[in-house]
Design a protein around this motif. Structure first.
Motif, PDB file in Angstrom:
ATOM      1  N   LYS A  13      -6.786  -0.163   2.459  1.00 64.75           N
ATOM      2  CA  LYS A  13      -6.648   0.210   1.054  1.00 64.75           C
ATOM      3  C   LYS A  13      -5.273   0.833   0.839  1.00 64.75           C
ATOM      4  O   LYS A  13      -4.840   1.682   1.599  1.00 64.75           O
ATOM      5  CB  LYS A  13      -7.742   1.216   0.688  1.00 64.75           C
ATOM      6  N   ARG A  14      -4.604   0.392  -0.207  1.00 55.78           N
ATOM      7  CA  ARG A  14      -3.284   0.929  -0.543  1.00 55.78           C
ATOM      8  C   ARG A  14      -3.478   2.307  -1.168  1.00 55.78           C
ATOM      9  O   ARG A  14      -4.256   2.468  -2.097  1.00 55.78           O
ATOM     10  CB  ARG A  14      -2.603  -0.014  -1.530  1.00 55.78           C
ATOM     11  N   ASP A  16      -3.202   5.576  -3.454  1.00 55.01           N
ATOM     12  CA  ASP A  16      -2.845   5.812  -4.855  1.00 55.01           C
ATOM     13  C   ASP A  16      -1.932   7.036  -4.890  1.00 55.01           C
ATOM     14  O   ASP A  16      -2.381   8.164  -4.689  1.00 55.01           O
ATOM     15  CB  ASP A  16      -4.088   6.050  -5.702  1.00 55.01           C
ATOM     16  N   TYR A  17      -0.653   6.805  -5.127  1.00 56.06           N
ATOM     17  CA  TYR A  17       0.324   7.890  -5.132  1.00 56.06           C
ATOM     18  C   TYR A  17       0.483   8.528  -6.506  1.00 56.06           C
ATOM     19  O   TYR A  17       1.221   9.501  -6.647  1.00 56.06           O
ATOM     20  CB  TYR A  17       1.679   7.379  -4.641  1.00 56.06           C
ATOM     21  N   ASN A  39       5.778  -0.293  -3.627  1.00 53.32           N
ATOM     22  CA  ASN A  39       4.496   0.400  -3.480  1.00 53.32           C
ATOM     23  C   ASN A  39       4.600   1.574  -2.507  1.00 53.32           C
ATOM     24  O   ASN A  39       3.600   2.033  -1.974  1.00 53.32           O
ATOM     25  CB  ASN A  39       3.392  -0.580  -3.046  1.00 53.32           C
ATOM     26  N   GLN A  40       5.827   2.061  -2.288  1.00 53.80           N
ATOM     27  CA  GLN A  40       6.055   3.180  -1.376  1.00 53.80           C
ATOM     28  C   GLN A  40       6.425   4.434  -2.161  1.00 53.80           C
ATOM     29  O   GLN A  40       7.113   4.359  -3.176  1.00 53.80           O
ATOM     30  CB  GLN A  40       7.188   2.852  -0.399  1.00 53.80           C
TER      31      GLN A  40
END
Length: 121
Positions: A13-14, A16-17, A39-40
């Motif tokens: 799962k990516r 959530d920042y 996405n970083q």
């Protein structure tokens, strides 16, 4: 994976920042921005332009800041304080290695989130 075993690997799962994004302020260092690049999650100091680093999940609400300028030899932990909604209200830092030059003074930083101005329609 064996056929019929019922087990499979889920794609990771990516993170959530979103709860971490924004501007933070420390009396000594000044403003620091946390922002997305692709996405970083990245951190950038306004006053010290060499302090730019990727912010990577470590454990719980603690992250690792891996400085882009690897010659700094000063990667650091960033421990975020979260509010009731899980949004970062600030963070403190400390060097990962005991060999990090003491002059970085990460442990003295007390970065507090700068509230976004309210949008008026």
């Amino acid at each position: 994976m064996e056929a019929g075993s019922g087990s499979y690997q889920k794609a990771p799962k990516r993170p959530d920042y979103t709860p971490f994004l924004g501007r933070y302020h420390d009396a000594w260092l000044g403003d620091v921005n946390l922002y997305l690049q692709g996405n970083q999650l990245w951190l950038k100091s306004v006053r010290a332009p060499r302090l730019v680093g990727q912010v990577l999940p470590y454990r719980g609400s603690t992250y690792v800041v891996r400085w882009k300028a690897r010659s700094l030899n000063a990667d650091a932990f960033a421990a975020f304080a979260l509010d009731e909604q899980g949004h970062a209200s600030g963070f403190k830092m400390k060097p990962i290695s005991a060999l990090t030059d003491f002059s970085y003074d990460f442990q003295d930083l007390d970065l507090k989130r700068v509230p976004e101005p309210a949008v008026v329609n």
